[in-house]
Write a protein that holds these residues in place. Structure first.
Motif, PDB file in Angstrom:
ATOM      1  N   UNK A   1       1.414  40.458 -31.478  1.00  0.00           N
ATOM      2  CA  UNK A   1       2.249  39.274 -31.710  1.00  0.00           C
ATOM      3  C   UNK A   1       2.689  38.695 -30.591  1.00  0.00           C
ATOM      4  N   UNK A   2       3.106  39.366 -29.366  1.00  0.00           N
ATOM      5  CA  UNK A   2       3.598  39.118 -28.409  1.00  0.00           C
ATOM      6  C   UNK A   2       2.485  37.857 -27.430  1.00  0.00           C
ATOM      7  N   UNK A   3       1.130  38.613 -27.534  1.00  0.00           N
ATOM      8  CA  UNK A   3       0.166  37.934 -26.925  1.00  0.00           C
ATOM      9  C   UNK A   3      -0.249  36.500 -27.658  1.00  0.00           C
ATOM     10  N   UNK A   4      -0.175  36.608 -28.803  1.00  0.00           N
ATOM     11  CA  UNK A   4      -0.294  35.239 -29.380  1.00  0.00           C
ATOM     12  C   UNK A   4       0.901  34.246 -29.207  1.00  0.00           C
ATOM     13  N   UNK A   5       2.083  34.717 -29.361  1.00  0.00           N
ATOM     14  CA  UNK A   5       3.074  34.138 -29.099  1.00  0.00           C
ATOM     15  C   UNK A   5       3.276  33.228 -27.762  1.00  0.00           C
ATOM     16  N   UNK A   6       2.876  34.057 -26.591  1.00  0.00           N
ATOM     17  CA  UNK A   6       2.820  33.421 -25.337  1.00  0.00           C
ATOM     18  C   UNK A   6       1.519  32.267 -25.227  1.00  0.00           C
ATOM     19  N   UNK A   7       0.294  32.539 -25.963  1.00  0.00           N
ATOM     20  CA  UNK A   7      -0.772  31.616 -25.858  1.00  0.00           C
ATOM     21  C   UNK A   7      -0.625  30.542 -26.575  1.00  0.00           C
ATOM     22  N   UNK A   8       0.432  30.508 -27.416  1.00  0.00           N
ATOM     23  CA  UNK A   8       0.593  29.034 -28.269  1.00  0.00           C
ATOM     24  C   UNK A   8       1.337  28.119 -27.543  1.00  0.00           C
ATOM     25  N   UNK A   9       1.771  28.412 -26.087  1.00  0.00           N
ATOM     26  CA  UNK A   9       2.365  27.485 -25.228  1.00  0.00           C
ATOM     27  C   UNK A   9       1.305  26.650 -24.479  1.00  0.00           C
ATOM     28  N   UNK A  10      -0.027  27.021 -24.600  1.00  0.00           N
ATOM     29  CA  UNK A  10      -1.053  26.693 -23.521  1.00  0.00           C
ATOM     30  C   UNK A  10      -2.403  26.107 -24.596  1.00  0.00           C
ATOM     31  N   UNK A  11      -2.345  26.469 -25.708  1.00  0.00           N
ATOM     32  CA  UNK A  11      -3.565  26.127 -26.661  1.00  0.00           C
ATOM     33  C   UNK A  11      -2.813  25.582 -28.253  1.00  0.00           C
ATOM     34  N   UNK A  12      -3.969  24.913 -28.857  1.00  0.00           N
ATOM     35  CA  UNK A  12      -3.472  24.222 -30.000  1.00  0.00           C
ATOM     36  C   UNK A  12      -3.574  25.480 -31.091  1.00  0.00           C
ATOM     37  N   UNK A  13      -2.245  26.007 -31.110  1.00  0.00           N
ATOM     38  CA  UNK A  13      -2.214  27.247 -32.040  1.00  0.00           C
ATOM     39  C   UNK A  13      -0.727  27.144 -32.882  1.00  0.00           C
ATOM     40  N   UNK A  14      -0.948  27.132 -34.012  1.00  0.00           N
ATOM     41  CA  UNK A  14       0.210  27.007 -35.022  1.00  0.00           C
ATOM     42  C   UNK A  14       0.439  28.484 -35.151  1.00  0.00           C
ATOM     43  N   UNK A  15       1.816  28.800 -34.867  1.00  0.00           N
ATOM     44  CA  UNK A  15       2.321  30.320 -34.871  1.00  0.00           C
ATOM     45  C   UNK A  15       3.099  30.286 -36.138  1.00  0.00           C
ATOM     46  N   UNK A  16       2.555  30.904 -37.166  1.00  0.00           N
ATOM     47  CA  UNK A  16       3.512  31.185 -38.377  1.00  0.00           C
ATOM     48  C   UNK A  16       4.092  32.396 -38.663  1.00  0.00           C
TER      49      UNK A  16
END
Length: 310
Positions: free
Chosen positions: A191-206
């Motif tokens: 959950x942390x890895x994807x949370x950080x990645x959302x700041x750099x790539x087109x990721x919708x974090x739900x």
């Protein structure tokens, strides 16, 4: 599940050597425990070629994956339930890193053969995602669920799915979960890895809990992320079709197409309860405090918070 012949498994049961249906073992890939069948094919997974118009739905296992898959499928089909019900969710959205030795095409092969735009599924942590997804800047929807409900659901999934590693007792499983010694690794790292990645790539974090509390708002958020219009009448159709009890009864989403010698739903349903807070029926007070302490320590300074009840 592997794609292509999933619907025929029950009628073709005689072609399976049931003695070979063994629980998976865990093998580390770049320090992340994965199923042994995935580890054996890892180079194929790593070399997977994403496309710019791909949509990847990624979650930690049992964090609402199938739910969001069906929501996305309904949005993409304009709320047309008949189109969604033509094929099981396993065949509409290939599970990239899952391999089953049944003579069927692998999910990677199915995905490669699919016309664009494709919708794909993965449980991989951010550091194991094939690099082509980052290179192509493919859109990604990530869903996170609170650790207590996630652990509870994952434990019961291990109990019913004979393709997963032996879970042991609940005490043993919870210890392994907290230490990251389960398939797809640490929930915390995930959950942390994807949370950080959302700041750099087109990721919708739900968040699972948000979708449960206000499905209309979160479904609209998904539609906007996909640049698709979702008027109220279609929104209502999506909400009705993807309500938990409806999905639990839907053979295209409840995995009843998978034979019971693989997934024994008499042990635990694939779609079990779909609630927030069911962990209270599983955890002791001491176990709850143990996981609270782990969350406080490992999520410290991340600005990532989870609700364990609504």
């Amino acid at each position: 599940m592997a794609q292509g012949k999933v619907m025929d498994l029950k009628s073709e049961k005689d072609v399976w050597d049931l003695q070979n249906i063994k629980r998976a073992q865990l093998v580390d890939v770049k320090e992340v425990p994965l199923l042994d069948t995935t580890a054996e094919k890892w180079e194929e997974v790593w070399r997977f070629k994403a496309r710019p118009d791909d949509l990847l739905i990624c979650t930690y296992p049992k964090a609402g994956t199938t739910w969001v898959q069906e929501i996305v499928s309904m949005i993409q089909h304009g709320g047309d339930t008949e189109k969604c019900d033509q094929l099981p969710i396993t065949e509409r959205i290939p599970f990239l890193e899952l391999f089953i030795n049944d003579g069927c095409p692998t999910s990677l092969e199915v995905a490669d053969a699919m016309p664009s735009p494709r919708t794909l599924k993965s449980h991989l942590p951010v550091q194991l995602l094939p690099p082509s997804f980052w290179e192509q800047k493919s859109k990604i929807i990530y869903v996170a669920r609170n650790a207590k409900d996630n652990a509870t659901s994952y434990f019961h999934f291990h109990r019913m799915n004979k393709g997963m590693p032996e879970p042991g007792t609940w005490d043993q499983f919870l210890e392994n979960f907290i230490e990251g010694k389960v398939a797809w690794g640490s929930w915390f790292d995930h959950v942390i890895g994807w949370w950080k990645a959302k700041n750099h790539y087109p990721i919708l974090y739900l968040f699972y809990e948000d979708i449960k509390e206000d499905p209309a708002k979160e479904i609209q958020k998904i539609a906007q992320f996909l640049n698709l219009d979702l008027p109220e009448v279609l929104l209502n159709q999506v909400m009705q079709h993807t309500a938990f009890e409806n999905m639990k009864q839907n053979p295209k989403t409840n995995f009843t197409n998978v034979p019971s010698f693989i997934m024994d739903q008499s042990v635990s349903a694939f779609m079990r309860k779909g609630t927030v807070g069911d962990w209270k029926n599983q955890f002791t007070v001491a176990q709850s405090e143990w996981l609270d302490d782990a969350c406080a320590q490992l999520l410290k300074g991340i600005n990532l918070t989870f609700r364990t009840q609504l």
